[in-house]
Write a protein that holds these residues in place. Sequence first.
Motif, PDB file in Angstrom:
ATOM      1  N   ALA A  54     -31.882 -27.742   0.727  1.00 55.36           N
ATOM      2  CA  ALA A  54     -31.127 -29.005   0.707  1.00 55.36           C
ATOM      3  C   ALA A  54     -29.739 -28.854   0.093  1.00 55.36           C
ATOM      4  CB  ALA A  54     -31.914 -30.080  -0.039  1.00 55.36           C
ATOM      5  N   VAL A  55     -29.637 -28.111  -1.004  1.00 56.21           N
ATOM      6  CA  VAL A  55     -28.332 -27.944  -1.664  1.00 56.21           C
ATOM      7  C   VAL A  55     -27.367 -27.200  -0.740  1.00 56.21           C
ATOM      8  CG1 VAL A  55     -27.123 -26.964  -3.639  1.00 56.21           C
ATOM      9  CG2 VAL A  55     -29.382 -28.003  -3.955  1.00 56.21           C
ATOM     10  N   GLU A  56     -27.872 -26.151  -0.095  1.00 49.26           N
ATOM     11  CA  GLU A  56     -27.037 -25.379   0.833  1.00 49.26           C
ATOM     12  C   GLU A  56     -26.610 -26.234   2.034  1.00 49.26           C
ATOM     13  OE1 GLU A  56     -29.533 -22.769  -1.615  1.00 49.26           O
ATOM     14  OE2 GLU A  56     -29.963 -24.506  -0.360  1.00 49.26           O
ATOM     15  N   ALA A  57     -27.537 -27.038   2.544  1.00 52.54           N
ATOM     16  CA  ALA A  57     -27.230 -27.910   3.681  1.00 52.54           C
ATOM     17  C   ALA A  57     -26.192 -28.957   3.295  1.00 52.54           C
ATOM     18  CB  ALA A  57     -28.506 -28.593   4.178  1.00 52.54           C
ATOM     19  N   ALA A  58     -26.296 -29.489   2.088  1.00 56.03           N
ATOM     20  CA  ALA A  58     -25.320 -30.477   1.615  1.00 56.03           C
ATOM     21  C   ALA A  58     -23.929 -29.860   1.560  1.00 56.03           C
ATOM     22  CB  ALA A  58     -25.725 -31.008   0.237  1.00 56.03           C
ATOM     23  N   GLU A  59     -23.833 -28.652   1.023  1.00 56.45           N
ATOM     24  CA  GLU A  59     -22.531 -27.971   0.933  1.00 56.45           C
ATOM     25  C   GLU A  59     -21.966 -27.707   2.329  1.00 56.45           C
ATOM     26  OE1 GLU A  59     -23.770 -24.670  -1.545  1.00 56.45           O
ATOM     27  OE2 GLU A  59     -22.661 -25.508  -3.253  1.00 56.45           O
ATOM     28  N   ALA A  60     -22.821 -27.288   3.259  1.00 57.69           N
ATOM     29  CA  ALA A  60     -22.378 -27.016   4.631  1.00 57.69           C
ATOM     30  C   ALA A  60     -21.858 -28.285   5.302  1.00 57.69           C
ATOM     31  CB  ALA A  60     -23.530 -26.423   5.436  1.00 57.69           C
ATOM     32  N   LEU A  61     -22.386 -29.451   4.913  1.00 59.86           N
ATOM     33  CA  LEU A  61     -21.958 -30.726   5.487  1.00 59.86           C
ATOM     34  C   LEU A  61     -20.758 -31.323   4.748  1.00 59.86           C
ATOM     35  CD1 LEU A  61     -25.490 -32.327   6.041  1.00 59.86           C
ATOM     36  CD2 LEU A  61     -23.845 -31.779   7.853  1.00 59.86           C
ATOM     37  N   GLY A  62     -20.299 -30.632   3.716  1.00 59.39           N
ATOM     38  CA  GLY A  62     -19.163 -31.141   2.950  1.00 59.39           C
ATOM     39  C   GLY A  62     -19.551 -32.191   1.922  1.00 59.39           C
ATOM     40  N   ILE A  63     -20.838 -32.247   1.578  1.00 60.67           N
ATOM     41  CA  ILE A  63     -21.306 -33.170   0.532  1.00 60.67           C
ATOM     42  C   ILE A  63     -21.268 -32.417  -0.789  1.00 60.67           C
ATOM     43  CG2 ILE A  63     -23.245 -34.578  -0.283  1.00 60.67           C
ATOM     44  CD1 ILE A  63     -24.164 -34.776   2.661  1.00 60.67           C
ATOM     45  N   ASP A  64     -20.380 -32.802  -1.656  1.00 64.47           N
ATOM     46  CA  ASP A  64     -20.158 -32.127  -2.929  1.00 64.47           C
ATOM     47  C   ASP A  64     -21.432 -32.173  -3.784  1.00 64.47           C
ATOM     48  OD1 ASP A  64     -19.364 -31.259  -5.424  1.00 64.47           O
ATOM     49  OD2 ASP A  64     -17.491 -32.403  -5.451  1.00 64.47           O
ATOM     50  N   PRO A  65     -21.993 -31.015  -4.134  1.00 65.28           N
ATOM     51  CA  PRO A  65     -23.253 -30.992  -4.899  1.00 65.28           C
ATOM     52  C   PRO A  65     -23.109 -31.489  -6.335  1.00 65.28           C
ATOM     53  CG  PRO A  65     -22.425 -28.761  -4.594  1.00 65.28           C
ATOM     54  CD  PRO A  65     -21.555 -29.642  -3.764  1.00 65.28           C
ATOM     55  N   THR A  66     -21.869 -31.768  -6.780  1.00 63.05           N
ATOM     56  CA  THR A  66     -21.709 -32.337  -8.124  1.00 63.05           C
ATOM     57  C   THR A  66     -21.813 -33.870  -8.098  1.00 63.05           C
ATOM     58  OG1 THR A  66     -19.292 -32.497  -7.990  1.00 63.05           O
ATOM     59  CG2 THR A  66     -20.210 -30.428  -8.827  1.00 63.05           C
ATOM     60  N   ARG A  67     -21.935 -34.427  -6.888  1.00 65.94           N
ATOM     61  CA  ARG A  67     -22.116 -35.885  -6.782  1.00 65.94           C
ATOM     62  C   ARG A  67     -23.527 -36.280  -7.216  1.00 65.94           C
ATOM     63  NH1 ARG A  67     -20.376 -37.124  -0.721  1.00 65.94           N
ATOM     64  NH2 ARG A  67     -21.224 -39.191  -1.231  1.00 65.94           N
ATOM     65  N   ARG A  68     -23.694 -37.579  -7.464  1.00 65.21           N
ATOM     66  CA  ARG A  68     -25.016 -38.113  -7.795  1.00 65.21           C
ATOM     67  C   ARG A  68     -25.534 -38.920  -6.615  1.00 65.21           C
ATOM     68  NH1 ARG A  68     -22.316 -37.485 -12.489  1.00 65.21           N
ATOM     69  NH2 ARG A  68     -23.518 -36.679 -14.279  1.00 65.21           N
ATOM     70  N   ALA A  69     -26.857 -39.134  -6.607  1.00 63.62           N
ATOM     71  CA  ALA A  69     -27.518 -39.739  -5.451  1.00 63.62           C
ATOM     72  C   ALA A  69     -26.925 -41.089  -5.065  1.00 63.62           C
ATOM     73  CB  ALA A  69     -29.014 -39.885  -5.727  1.00 63.62           C
ATOM     74  N   GLU A  70     -26.556 -41.920  -6.047  1.00 66.29           N
ATOM     75  CA  GLU A  70     -26.085 -43.269  -5.716  1.00 66.29           C
ATOM     76  C   GLU A  70     -24.742 -43.293  -5.001  1.00 66.29           C
ATOM     77  OE1 GLU A  70     -25.158 -43.039 -10.280  1.00 66.29           O
ATOM     78  OE2 GLU A  70     -26.673 -42.257  -8.901  1.00 66.29           O
ATOM     79  N   THR A  71     -24.058 -42.115  -4.937  1.00 68.66           N
ATOM     80  CA  THR A  71     -22.782 -42.053  -4.205  1.00 68.66           C
ATOM     81  C   THR A  71     -22.969 -41.575  -2.763  1.00 68.66           C
ATOM     82  OG1 THR A  71     -22.234 -39.740  -4.702  1.00 68.66           O
ATOM     83  CG2 THR A  71     -21.690 -41.393  -6.389  1.00 68.66           C
ATOM     84  N   VAL A  72     -24.176 -41.139  -2.425  1.00 71.50           N
ATOM     85  CA  VAL A  72     -24.437 -40.575  -1.096  1.00 71.50           C
ATOM     86  C   VAL A  72     -24.836 -41.695  -0.139  1.00 71.50           C
ATOM     87  CG1 VAL A  72     -25.814 -38.904   0.222  1.00 71.50           C
ATOM     88  CG2 VAL A  72     -25.169 -38.412  -2.153  1.00 71.50           C
ATOM     89  N   SER A  73     -24.064 -41.855   0.927  1.00 72.40           N
ATOM     90  CA  SER A  73     -24.304 -42.956   1.867  1.00 72.40           C
ATOM     91  C   SER A  73     -25.567 -42.723   2.692  1.00 72.40           C
ATOM     92  CB  SER A  73     -23.110 -43.123   2.802  1.00 72.40           C
ATOM     93  OG  SER A  73     -23.036 -42.020   3.695  1.00 72.40           O
TER      94      SER A  73
END
Length: 272
Positions: free
Chosen positions: A240-259
Amino acid sequence: MSKLPPLREVIARHGLSASKALGQNFLFDSQLLDRIARVPGDLKGAEVFEVGPGPGGLTRSLLGAGAQVTAVERDRRCIPALEELSEAFPGQLTVIEGDALEVEAPALFTGKPHIASNLPYNVGTALLVGWLSAEWEPWWASLTLMFQKEVAERIVATTNSDHYGRLAVLAQWRSSARIAMPVHRSAFTPPPKVMSAVVHIVPGDEPPRVKFKVLERLTAAAFGQRRKMLRQSLKAVPGAVEAAEALGIDPTRRAETVSVAEFVALARALSN
């Protein structure tokens, strides 16, 4: 409706009182109940599934709107009052004594029913999650449900709000959810300690190539540790962390900021 005695009179005659153990709070305001029954749209001839009708306040309004109602009630004290309603609306009401969490509801209908309920507070969220996780396209046409206001706000919440979490994602990734109306605590007998609201949910298309179980696992991990950064909270989901980075989702974000859309994209990446 004019041929029916007032609901308060029916309750008094049958010696009914709201059961705290069953999460019951009765509504007597017929105008309010009629408004709730109008939320799904025209119900003339439509199938409706009602959970926990109690003495039948909302049931009256649904029947008055012309609906074919199937109601599941586990409190046997309320059955005689509901049977009176069945006699007043011949052929329109089917009453099943049982637990809605155990009833095989889809088998009760010929088409797709609207689900309309003043849900018992202690099982409302569990029922909703069950309906939202059903096979898609779902067996129901819409959901019109009474919740505590805080739960209603969690269902319709957007990112970066205190109420945004797993329930919002599950409700919104393939449905549209809105608060149809607030309901003041004074409308109930006995009055609950909190305000309530009616939520209306309409199913939409399921995003392609996304497995619900994957989305469920992602949201459980992300919001289970919502104060942590994604690179920590998503460790529980392999890749999941690798997939988030590949999608441009910054892994330092918190869940409530993820749409919702970003969670869907992440679930798609992991739905092999």
